[in-house]
Scaffold this active site. Structure first.
Site: not given
Ligand SMILES: *Cc1c(COP(=O)(O)O)cnc(C)c1O
Length: 394
Positions: A129, A214, A243
């Site tokens: 994700f 990521d 986050k």
């Molecule tokens: C939440 C998340 C995203 C996206 O971040 P947003 O702030 O919702 O745009 C991307 N990568 C990972 C691993 C995430 O947990």
């Protein structure tokens, strides 16, 4: 009639009016213990005094100026991120998704400007994700996110998780980057084993490919290290952070080495809000606390206790739960019963948890949770498990 708020979320009918530490108070006065932290966002809990002060002090002075001007606390936060990581340079965004956009652009431009114009593929993995933008859904490639939104941005090669042969076959000279979460979050709290991350680093080095990590969810202390890849003793070329970095203020950061970033010159990227004074004041306050080795040591100690309690819970209800997985304060309970039934019973026990793929209950509390609060949380989980187990039996 369509609701005034576009109904793209599955919401629980609870509205919170106040937060303090790990505690959230609902409109009716009920107190909930928050093991979700706004999906790993409230890294220092709700209303942390240092963050409230940083935000309100900055709010009195200056909210926003554009990136047409020097922003001193943006530079200070970039300096702090550079000091504590592999990175040489940082671009600030408002979200995790935007860091994905820039990571893809940066990797492609890196090779384009070197004359390797055919090297634009990005390898990603099943269960990933990376956000909800056009690039991020193409990267994750799960039908749940992409169905109906085509044509998708081309150039993504989504491989099965853990298929080393497929990876070696795909990693040819059309590939600019490999993009992976060191711990998949939405995918069900699935850590990439250290030896696999080291293997990925070696493969990227061998084939001249950039490694993009990521760490939007697993970064900023959540794994027990400032960034999760540190456990494997490797460094990426590019890293996505968001986050936990803003502790609840919307912000993200894309970190990179000079070699990976050197083609991103004036005019190649931008953001109106990214790195504005309010966001950077809060981000700096978060970094000051989370980068302290003593703070991270505490996270690890508390993570050990939480893990031990969760393992005990799983052992006590073998018909309901399969296993605990994850690292640090990013843990998942893989269920045999329906995960949302467990999460619903947790609501009744005044405990907030979060669903993830793979029938998982995700547990990502504020990093500031105390040992006593961990014990209270796991007692409430026991209570919820008891209810679900009686319902299943009935
Ligand atoms: C939440 C998340 C995203 C996206 O971040 P947003 O702030 O919702 O745009 C991307 N990568 C990972 C691993 C995430 O947990």
């Amino acid at each position: 009639m369509i609701p005034s708020v576009l109904p793209t979320y599955n919401r629980a009918p609870i509205a919170f009016t106040k937060g303090e530490g790990v505690w959230l108070t609902a409109k009716d006065g009920t107190q909930y213990l928050d093991l979700g932290a706004g999906v790993a966002v409230n890294s220092l809990g709700h209303a942390h005094p240092a963050l409230v002060k940083a935000l309100t002090d900055q709010a009195r002075d200056l909210w926003h100026v554009s990136n047409l001007y020097d922003i001193p606390n943006q530079r200070a936060l970039a300096d702090a991120l550079v000091e504590h990581t592999f990175a040489d340079t940082v671009f600030f965004t408002n979200s995790g998704t935007e860091t994905c956009e820039l990571a893809v652009k940066m990797a492609r431009k890196h090779f384009h400007d070197k004359g390797e114009t055919g090297r634009n593929g990005i390898i990603t993995f099943a269960g990933a994700f990376h956000g909800r933008s056009a690039a991020a859904i193409a990267a994750a490639a799960s039908p749940k996110m992409t169905e109906g939104f085509g044509p998708l941005l081309p150039g993504f090669i989504n491989l099965p998780w853990g298929d080393h042969d497929a990876l070696r076959a795909a990693a040819d000279d059309s590939v600019a980057a490999v993009l992976v979460e060191p711990i998949q979050g939405e995918g069900g709290v699935v850590p990439l084993p250290d030896q696999c991350l080291r293997g990925l680093r070696d493969l990227c080095d061998e084939r001249g490919i950039l490694l993009i990590l990521d760490e939007v969810q697993c970064g900023v202390g959540r794994s027990g290290r400032l960034f999760a890849h540190e456990w494997a003793g490797i460094v990426p070329d590019i890293m996505m952070v968001a986050k936990g970095l803003g502790g609840g203020f919307p912000m993200g950061a894309l970190l990179a080495t000079e070699a990976a970033a050197s083609e991103m010159t004036v005019g190649t990227h931008g953001s109106t809000y990214g790195g504005n004074p309010l966001a950077c004041a809060v981000g700096l306050a978060v970094m000051n606390i989370v980068s302290d080795p003593a703070f991270l040591e505490e996270v690890n100690r508390k993570a050990g206790l939480l893990r031990q309690r969760l393992e005990g819970l799983v052992a006590g209800y073998p018909d309901m739960f399969e296993q605990v997985r994850g690292m640090g304060l990013m843990l998942g309970i893989v269920c045999r019963v329906t995960n949302t039934d467990v999460i619903g019973a947790c609501y009744d026990a005044r405990l907030l948890t979060i669903p993830a793929a793979g029938n998982t209950v995700r547990i990502v509390p504020p990093l500031t949770i105390t040992e006593d609060e961990i014990l209270q949380a796991t007692e409430r989980l026991e209570q919820a498990a008891g209810v679900v187990s009686r319902n299943v039996a009935a």
